[in-house]
Design a protein around this motif. Sequence first.
Motif, short mmCIF file in Angstrom:
data_model
loop_
_atom_site.label_atom_id
_atom_site.label_comp_id
_atom_site.label_asym_id
_atom_site.label_seq_id
_atom_site.Cartn_x
_atom_site.Cartn_y
_atom_site.Cartn_z
N GLU A 56 0.85 -1.19 0.00
CA GLU A 56 0.00 0.00 0.00
C GLU A 56 0.89 1.25 0.00
OE1 GLU A 56 -2.36 -0.62 3.51
OE2 GLU A 56 -3.36 -2.37 2.64
N ILE A 57 1.43 1.54 -1.16
CA ILE A 57 2.46 2.58 -1.27
C ILE A 57 1.91 3.97 -0.97
CG2 ILE A 57 4.18 3.62 -2.81
CD1 ILE A 57 4.70 0.65 -1.89
N SER A 58 0.70 4.28 -1.38
CA SER A 58 0.17 5.62 -1.09
C SER A 58 -0.01 5.81 0.41
CB SER A 58 -1.14 5.87 -1.84
OG SER A 58 -2.12 4.94 -1.45
N SER A 59 -0.48 4.79 1.12
CA SER A 59 -0.59 4.87 2.58
C SER A 59 0.80 5.00 3.21
CB SER A 59 -1.29 3.64 3.14
OG SER A 59 -2.61 3.57 2.71
N PHE A 60 1.74 4.23 2.70
CA PHE A 60 3.12 4.28 3.19
C PHE A 60 3.67 5.70 3.08
CE2 PHE A 60 7.59 4.38 1.90
CZ PHE A 60 8.19 3.88 3.04
N LYS A 61 3.50 6.32 1.92
CA LYS A 61 4.04 7.66 1.70
C LYS A 61 3.38 8.69 2.61
CE LYS A 61 5.84 6.96 -2.91
NZ LYS A 61 5.84 7.36 -4.31
#
Length: 161
Positions: A56-61
Motif C-alpha cells: 500500500e504505497i500511497s498509505s506508506f508515503k
Amino acid sequence: MNIKTTENSFIIRLSIRILMLVLLWTSYLLPAYAQQDINQQRNQYLQAQKALDAGEISSFKKLTGGLIEYPLYPYLIHNYISPRISSIDKEDIIQFLDKYSDLPVANDLRKRWLRYLARSGQWQIFIENYLPLNNTELQCYQLQARIKTDNQAYLLEDALS
C-alpha cells in the motif's frame, strides 16, 4: 538606600524566582511530552512498515511524512528503496546515500545499487558512485567498469592489490 532602588531590587529578585519556577515546571513537563511524541512516531512507523509490506504505497508515503525526525526513518526509506532499486530515480538514491552515509543501512543500499548498476551495464554511474567497501565482488565490478569506460590508469596496479 532609597526606596526606588529597593523596589527595583525586589522586582528583579521576584522576576528571577518566577523565571526559575517556569524553567523548573517546563523541564518537568518536557520529557512527558517527548515520550508521548516518540510513542506516536513509533506507532506511525509500525503502520508505515505494515503498509509497505502490504504494498500500500500511497498509505506508506502518507505515513512517512511525519517521521522524518524519527530515528528509524532511514531504515524505513531503505526498506522502500531496496526492492525497487531498478525503478527509483538515481538522484533519490544518491540523496539517500549522501544524507545517511554514516549509517550501516546506507552501505547496504550502496552495495545493492552498485550490483544493480554493474549487472545492467551502467558503468559510468557505477564509477561515479563507487566507494571501496571491502567487497571483492564490487572491486571486480569497479575494475570492469574502468575498462568499459576506458579509464585504465593504474588498472594493473589496482587489479593486483
